[in-house]
Design a protein around this motif. Structure first.
Motif, PDB file in Angstrom:
ATOM      1  N   LEU A  63      -0.620  -2.125   2.999  1.00 18.97           N
ATOM      2  CA  LEU A  63       0.363  -2.027   2.077  1.00 18.97           C
ATOM      3  C   LEU A  63      -0.058  -1.143   0.740  1.00 18.97           C
ATOM      4  N   ASN A  64      -1.579  -1.017   0.831  1.00 20.36           N
ATOM      5  CA  ASN A  64      -1.986  -0.413  -0.479  1.00 20.36           C
ATOM      6  C   ASN A  64      -2.743   0.981   0.147  1.00 20.36           C
ATOM      7  N   ASN A  65      -2.606   1.140   1.627  1.00 27.76           N
ATOM      8  CA  ASN A  65      -3.501   2.480   2.129  1.00 27.76           C
ATOM      9  C   ASN A  65      -2.457   3.242   3.087  1.00 27.76           C
ATOM     10  N   SER A  66      -1.321   3.476   2.811  1.00 30.15           N
ATOM     11  CA  SER A  66      -0.409   4.402   3.491  1.00 30.15           C
ATOM     12  C   SER A  66      -0.013   3.692   4.808  1.00 30.15           C
ATOM     13  N   SER A  67      -0.239   2.402   4.941  1.00 26.73           N
ATOM     14  CA  SER A  67       0.231   1.723   6.208  1.00 26.73           C
ATOM     15  C   SER A  67      -0.037   2.603   7.510  1.00 26.73           C
ATOM     16  N   PHE A  68      -1.257   3.075   7.667  1.00 31.66           N
ATOM     17  CA  PHE A  68      -1.728   3.943   8.956  1.00 31.66           C
ATOM     18  C   PHE A  68      -1.520   3.072   9.981  1.00 31.66           C
ATOM     19  N   LEU A  69      -1.769   1.903   9.920  1.00 31.88           N
ATOM     20  CA  LEU A  69      -1.766   1.203  11.319  1.00 31.88           C
ATOM     21  C   LEU A  69      -0.473   1.017  11.896  1.00 31.88           C
ATOM     22  N   PHE A  70       0.557   1.362  11.023  1.00 35.60           N
ATOM     23  CA  PHE A  70       1.927   1.283  11.570  1.00 35.60           C
ATOM     24  C   PHE A  70       2.445   2.803  12.276  1.00 35.60           C
ATOM     25  N   GLN A  71       1.495   3.782  12.151  1.00 34.76           N
ATOM     26  CA  GLN A  71       1.612   4.837  12.711  1.00 34.76           C
ATOM     27  C   GLN A  71       1.137   4.897  14.042  1.00 34.76           C
ATOM     28  N   TYR A  72       1.509   6.040  14.807  1.00 36.25           N
ATOM     29  CA  TYR A  72       0.806   6.398  16.287  1.00 36.25           C
ATOM     30  C   TYR A  72      -0.637   6.285  15.913  1.00 36.25           C
ATOM     31  N   GLY A  73      -1.381   5.711  16.822  1.00 33.76           N
ATOM     32  CA  GLY A  73      -2.751   5.839  16.763  1.00 33.76           C
ATOM     33  C   GLY A  73      -3.386   6.770  17.382  1.00 33.76           C
ATOM     34  N   PRO A  74      -4.591   7.085  17.207  1.00 33.22           N
ATOM     35  CA  PRO A  74      -5.469   8.290  17.782  1.00 33.22           C
ATOM     36  C   PRO A  74      -5.507   7.783  19.298  1.00 33.22           C
ATOM     37  N   THR A  75      -5.508   8.962  20.327  1.00 38.55           N
ATOM     38  CA  THR A  75      -5.174   8.510  21.789  1.00 38.55           C
ATOM     39  C   THR A  75      -6.135   7.632  22.213  1.00 38.55           C
ATOM     40  N   ILE A  76      -7.699   7.518  21.884  1.00 36.27           N
ATOM     41  CA  ILE A  76      -8.549   6.481  22.255  1.00 36.27           C
ATOM     42  C   ILE A  76      -8.807   5.428  21.377  1.00 36.27           C
ATOM     43  N   GLY A  77      -7.924   5.417  20.213  1.00 37.96           N
ATOM     44  CA  GLY A  77      -8.257   4.398  19.199  1.00 37.96           C
ATOM     45  C   GLY A  77      -8.758   4.896  18.180  1.00 37.96           C
ATOM     46  N   THR A  78      -8.708   4.228  16.874  1.00 40.19           N
ATOM     47  CA  THR A  78      -9.141   4.741  15.711  1.00 40.19           C
ATOM     48  C   THR A  78     -10.703   4.666  15.559  1.00 40.19           C
ATOM     49  N   THR A  79     -11.308   5.515  14.736  1.00 42.13           N
ATOM     50  CA  THR A  79     -12.659   5.315  14.533  1.00 42.13           C
ATOM     51  C   THR A  79     -13.042   4.006  13.989  1.00 42.13           C
ATOM     52  N   GLU A  80     -12.270   3.413  13.226  1.00 41.48           N
ATOM     53  CA  GLU A  80     -12.554   2.082  12.482  1.00 41.48           C
ATOM     54  C   GLU A  80     -12.797   0.994  13.738  1.00 41.48           C
ATOM     55  N   PHE A  81     -11.633   0.914  14.633  1.00 41.53           N
ATOM     56  CA  PHE A  81     -11.538   0.061  15.614  1.00 41.53           C
ATOM     57  C   PHE A  81     -12.734   0.258  16.445  1.00 41.53           C
ATOM     58  N   ARG A  82     -13.137   1.450  17.065  1.00 40.01           N
ATOM     59  CA  ARG A  82     -14.142   1.781  17.872  1.00 40.01           C
ATOM     60  C   ARG A  82     -15.531   1.416  17.289  1.00 40.01           C
TER      61      ARG A  82
END
Length: 440
Positions: free
Chosen positions: A73-92
């Motif tokens: 909620l404080n960071n543009s809600s990127f998690l609710f956007q389409y993710g990068p094809t192989i996964g976010t940098t943070e997740f990997r």
């Protein structure tokens, strides 16, 4: 010429065509007599965590979700956007750290591709990397639903490989590769793939020896096949939780190459959170060589949908960062170990001596051998009807219908006391059935 069809009959035909059969279901095992939650029948076949274990997982997910949503909620809600094809940098990056700790062996974020579980990973491997006229080599006994998944690629040929006590018979695999080899279609990386489960194999429970692993790597490089490893049990080892788990085949592939430039790589480690966090979250990963990562990065399916299960990936990322995933894994391992001991001790005491099994050092399963004249599919029906106990007969794990005198038990779902009672009943059923089929 026009045919005059009575309107009433036409309407009834349409209605019949529109009928739908809907069975109310709350989970995968619902809706049948072998509902593993209904313990009137001792279902020893369900390869899943039990409700007592999942309850603790739900509590941890609640904590991680609340924290993650506040962050989003404080960071543009990127998690609710389409993710990068192989996964976010943070997740990997977070996953690589988690796996490095668990494997006692370095995992690089650049090798990781996010999936919605190991079955999704296998589907992506077959549809993206392998020639549609390709050959899929499988162990003579292997995960039964993987066989169903593979069979849906009906332009591919499935070839069974003899399995020894420490891995596949590599000479036989070499001969089969020589027999079936061809040039892959342009745009596909591999003409063939060997699907296997090197660590705590399903259903046998074996671990491939270092010698077999090294032989497999040499063979894969020489013939340029892909080895797709179902590595969902690797972190579930019970002998000494502080010791490293068995070395995964992917690590053998990179060991003597030192990740040097030009390393092509022939192994994918296909992992999942289903066995160590929750099956319902539908989240997993593939650890891949660079050429495979790039193929997945450019996959039309992943480009269109973005990262598989992007939202859950973000929650699990926070779960790991909070240390909750590590605690849940420890909790699972401790409980699975107790359940395995309960099953193994009961089998040692009560299983008829003409039957045999090896206690596995990890995973989910115990593979029991009956005398060769016993059809375990028939025995399982007898067991269910007379003793209200059920498992999975060996024939389900064989593409050629072999393994008739084997049966697989699962210890993950039920608590130790229930396992002791139901496995004792299973052993009594075995003794009674053997007396029937062995009598003149």
């Amino acid at each position: 010429m026009l045919f005059n069809i009575p309107a009433r009959n036409c309407k009834s035909n349409v209605l019949r065509a529109m009928e739908r059969r809907e069975v109310p279901m709350k989970h995968l095992f619902d809706g049948g007599e072998l509902n593993v939650y209904d313990q009137k029948i001792a279902n020893l076949s369900a390869g899943a965590p039990g409700p007592d274990l999942l309850g603790l997982s739900a509590e941890k997910f609640q904590q991680a979700t609340e924290k993650r949503i506040k962050y989003e909620l404080n960071n543009s809600s990127f998690l609710f956007q389409y993710g990068p094809t192989i996964g976010t940098t943070e997740f990997r990056k977070t996953l690589a750290s988690f796996l490095t700790e668990g494997y006692h062996s370095e995992v690089h974020m650049s090798d990781l591709v996010q999936t919605s579980g190991a079955t999704n990973g296998l589907h992506l491997i077959l549809s993206t990397l392998v020639d549609l006229a390709g050959v899929i080599f499988v162990d003579e006994y292997t995960y039964m639903i993987a066989l169903e998944t593979i069979a849906q690629f009906n332009t591919m040929k499935i070839v069974p490989v003899p399995l020894d006590e420490d891995g596949p018979n590599v000479d036989s695999l070499q001969a089969l590769i020589d027999q079936h080899r061809f040039e892959a279609t342009k745009g596909k990386l591999f003409w063939g793939v060997y699907y296997t489960i090197p660590t705590f194999h399903n259903p046998t429970g074996i671990v491939f020896s270092a010698e077999k692993c090294q032989q497999l790597i040499r063979l894969a490089r020489e013939t340029d096949i892909l080895i797709a490893c179902d590595d969902v049990y690797n972190l579930l080892h019970y002998d000494d939780p502080t010791a490293p788990p068995p070395k995964r085949l992917f690590a053998y592939d990179i060991a003597d190459m030192g990740r040097m430039d030009g390393w092509r790589g022939n192994v994918i480690s296909n992992g999942s959170f289903s066995k160590i966090l929750s099956p319902g979250i539908r989240l997993g990963w593939m650890e891949c060589p660079p050429r495979c990562v790039e193929a997945f990065r450019n996959s039309g399916v992943l480009k269109s949908g973005g990262a598989a299960n992007n939202y859950t990936g973000g929650v699990v990322c926070t779960l790991i960062q909070m240390g909750l995933a590590q605690r849940q894994l420890e909790h699972y391992s401790t409980n699975y170990s107790m359940r395995l001991n309960a099953m193994a001790e009961t089998l040692v005491e009560h299983l008829p001596k003409v039957c045999s099994f090896r206690k596995p050092k990890g995973g989910y399963f115990v593979w029991i051998r009956f005398p060769t004249h016993v059809d375990c599919a028939e025995f399982n029906r007898y067991c269910l009807e007379k003793y209200s106990v059920s498992a999975i007969p060996g024939i389900r794990f064989s593409i050629t219908g072999e393994a008739r005198h084997f049966i697989r038990l699962t210890f993950a779902f039920h608590e130790p006391d229930y396992l002791r009672r139901s496995v004792k009943t299973f052993c009594q059923a075995a003794a009674d059935y053997l007396a029937i089929v062995s009598s003149p």
